[in-house]
Write a protein that holds these residues in place. Sequence first.
Motif, PDB file in Angstrom:
ATOM      1  N   ILE A 261      30.924  -8.633  31.469  1.00  0.00           N
ATOM      2  CA  ILE A 261      29.940  -8.049  32.612  1.00  0.00           C
ATOM      3  C   ILE A 261      30.014  -9.071  33.772  1.00  0.00           C
ATOM      4  O   ILE A 261      30.073  -8.733  35.046  1.00  0.00           O
ATOM      5  N   GLY A 262      29.797 -10.480  33.434  1.00  0.00           N
ATOM      6  CA  GLY A 262      29.888 -11.387  34.567  1.00  0.00           C
ATOM      7  C   GLY A 262      30.915 -11.312  35.554  1.00  0.00           C
ATOM      8  O   GLY A 262      30.795 -11.773  36.643  1.00  0.00           O
ATOM      9  N   ARG A 263      32.235 -11.027  34.890  1.00  0.00           N
ATOM     10  CA  ARG A 263      33.335 -10.924  35.780  1.00  0.00           C
ATOM     11  C   ARG A 263      33.670 -10.110  36.707  1.00  0.00           C
ATOM     12  O   ARG A 263      34.451  -9.768  37.425  1.00  0.00           O
ATOM     13  N   LEU A 264      32.754  -8.597  36.435  1.00  0.00           N
ATOM     14  CA  LEU A 264      32.664  -7.677  37.282  1.00  0.00           C
ATOM     15  C   LEU A 264      32.083  -8.117  38.668  1.00  0.00           C
ATOM     16  O   LEU A 264      31.397  -8.444  38.952  1.00  0.00           O
ATOM     17  N   GLU A 265      33.278  -7.797  39.695  1.00  0.00           N
ATOM     18  CA  GLU A 265      32.788  -8.185  41.251  1.00  0.00           C
ATOM     19  C   GLU A 265      31.724  -7.759  41.758  1.00  0.00           C
ATOM     20  O   GLU A 265      30.831  -8.299  42.329  1.00  0.00           O
ATOM     21  N   GLN A 266      31.418  -6.314  41.217  1.00  0.00           N
ATOM     22  CA  GLN A 266      30.133  -5.990  41.616  1.00  0.00           C
ATOM     23  C   GLN A 266      28.619  -6.280  41.216  1.00  0.00           C
ATOM     24  O   GLN A 266      27.721  -5.929  41.526  1.00  0.00           O
ATOM     25  N   VAL A 267      28.865  -6.952  40.124  1.00  0.00           N
ATOM     26  CA  VAL A 267      27.540  -7.943  39.577  1.00  0.00           C
ATOM     27  C   VAL A 267      27.437  -8.851  40.256  1.00  0.00           C
ATOM     28  O   VAL A 267      28.124  -9.819  40.278  1.00  0.00           O
ATOM     29  N   SER A 268      26.274  -9.165  40.936  1.00  0.00           N
ATOM     30  CA  SER A 268      25.874 -10.185  41.743  1.00  0.00           C
ATOM     31  C   SER A 268      25.048 -11.392  41.242  1.00  0.00           C
ATOM     32  O   SER A 268      24.825 -12.235  41.445  1.00  0.00           O
ATOM     33  N   PHE A 269      24.311 -10.584  40.120  1.00  0.00           N
ATOM     34  CA  PHE A 269      23.453 -11.541  39.553  1.00  0.00           C
ATOM     35  C   PHE A 269      23.256 -11.120  37.895  1.00  0.00           C
ATOM     36  O   PHE A 269      23.461  -9.784  37.617  1.00  0.00           O
ATOM     37  N   LEU A 270      23.426 -12.242  36.889  1.00  0.00           N
ATOM     38  CA  LEU A 270      23.252 -11.793  35.686  1.00  0.00           C
ATOM     39  C   LEU A 270      22.655 -12.918  35.115  1.00  0.00           C
ATOM     40  O   LEU A 270      22.793 -14.279  35.354  1.00  0.00           O
ATOM     41  N   ALA A 271      21.403 -12.745  34.035  1.00  0.00           N
ATOM     42  CA  ALA A 271      20.896 -13.778  33.386  1.00  0.00           C
ATOM     43  C   ALA A 271      20.288 -13.242  31.926  1.00  0.00           C
ATOM     44  O   ALA A 271      20.276 -12.177  31.976  1.00  0.00           O
ATOM     45  N   ARG A 272      20.312 -14.369  31.117  1.00  0.00           N
ATOM     46  CA  ARG A 272      19.923 -14.021  29.621  1.00  0.00           C
ATOM     47  C   ARG A 272      18.302 -13.893  29.838  1.00  0.00           C
ATOM     48  O   ARG A 272      17.758 -14.793  30.651  1.00  0.00           O
ATOM     49  N   THR A 273      17.723 -13.183  29.059  1.00  0.00           N
ATOM     50  CA  THR A 273      16.180 -12.740  29.132  1.00  0.00           C
ATOM     51  C   THR A 273      15.509 -13.123  27.793  1.00  0.00           C
ATOM     52  O   THR A 273      16.165 -12.932  26.875  1.00  0.00           O
ATOM     53  N   LEU A 274      14.275 -13.412  27.948  1.00  0.00           N
ATOM     54  CA  LEU A 274      13.144 -13.334  26.398  1.00  0.00           C
ATOM     55  C   LEU A 274      12.283 -12.411  27.123  1.00  0.00           C
ATOM     56  O   LEU A 274      11.563 -12.749  28.054  1.00  0.00           O
ATOM     57  N   GLY A 275      12.254 -11.334  26.289  1.00  0.00           N
ATOM     58  CA  GLY A 275      11.232 -10.348  26.468  1.00  0.00           C
ATOM     59  C   GLY A 275      11.831  -8.931  26.020  1.00  0.00           C
ATOM     60  O   GLY A 275      12.194  -8.941  24.899  1.00  0.00           O
ATOM     61  N   ARG A 276      11.515  -8.000  26.980  1.00  0.00           N
ATOM     62  CA  ARG A 276      11.830  -6.637  26.317  1.00  0.00           C
ATOM     63  C   ARG A 276      13.346  -6.221  26.315  1.00  0.00           C
ATOM     64  O   ARG A 276      13.925  -5.222  25.742  1.00  0.00           O
TER      65      ARG A 276
END
Length: 312
Positions: free
Chosen positions: A235-250
């Motif tokens: 997913i991170g390599r997709l050009e249209q993905v400008s931001f991506l982060a792992r999260t803790l929560g829902r």
Amino acid sequence: MELDEFDLALIEQLRVDGRASFESLGTRVGLSRTAARARVQRFFDSGVLRVAAMVHPEFEGIHAFGHVSITVHGRASAQVAASVAQLPDTPFVSVVSGRHSVVAELRSPDVAHLSDTVSLIRSLDGVQSVDTLILTHLLKEPHIPAHGPGRPEQFDETDRRLLNLLHEDGRMPYADLADGVGLSRGATRTRVLRLLGTGVVSVTGMVNPTALGMTQMSGFQLHLETDGTTALSVIGRLEQVSFLARTLGRCDAIGTLITRARTETVDLLDRMRAIDGVRDVQSWTHLELVKEQYDRRPLRANGAAHGAAASR
């Protein structure tokens, strides 16, 4: 603004190195220095591109990152968003569609300060509820240098003054930087290269997506199978993905898509759902961007951040 292959090549080179000389830019894309300079100036004048100096958050004392989704009742969403945007620890605030009316990103010195900001948001007029995510790993973030900032004791007041000057103008000539800090041009260049090399700062061309026809902005959250490392890498390599982060929560991860059309957004969301390791994808649409201020705040001599963030 119509962009040809030379324009796109120049923009890409400036995204890689915002301080590249016009001669170097021209050589890399097959133009003369004069032609490269004229095209780049056209980018700046039209708002297609600007060069920004991005200081690593850790160097500014920022160590906690969060994301809040806000349910609004009894007040206009835009009014609530404007109130959230007044808080110093909210670099990003947007009115969105879906279950929640407003989303915001939080950046704080530590989790305790982040918690205090969430409490402030809960107390705002018109806020019915707040759903909070802790961002544990920033996987794709255009506003942060790729490497860590090194040890704070490695840098002195002159370095911090250079960072403030670069914040004003990421392409400021070495001669002007030298005048600003009282060093020789050679010594100034050495310091700037060290700041860049150690990951304290990156100077990069920031593209205005709307100028390139990228008018659709959407957020998404992911539920993953097992640890989801492979899926997030895809997913991170997709050009249209400008931001991506792992999260803790829902959810297990959160991200942002910027596309040219809604049909492209729908297609990308379907592609994500089909990736091995992705159990579920939920999304929302950004309707009105209220605040986006990731530029570094002025640095004190001890390296702490203070004051309001300057507009990106």
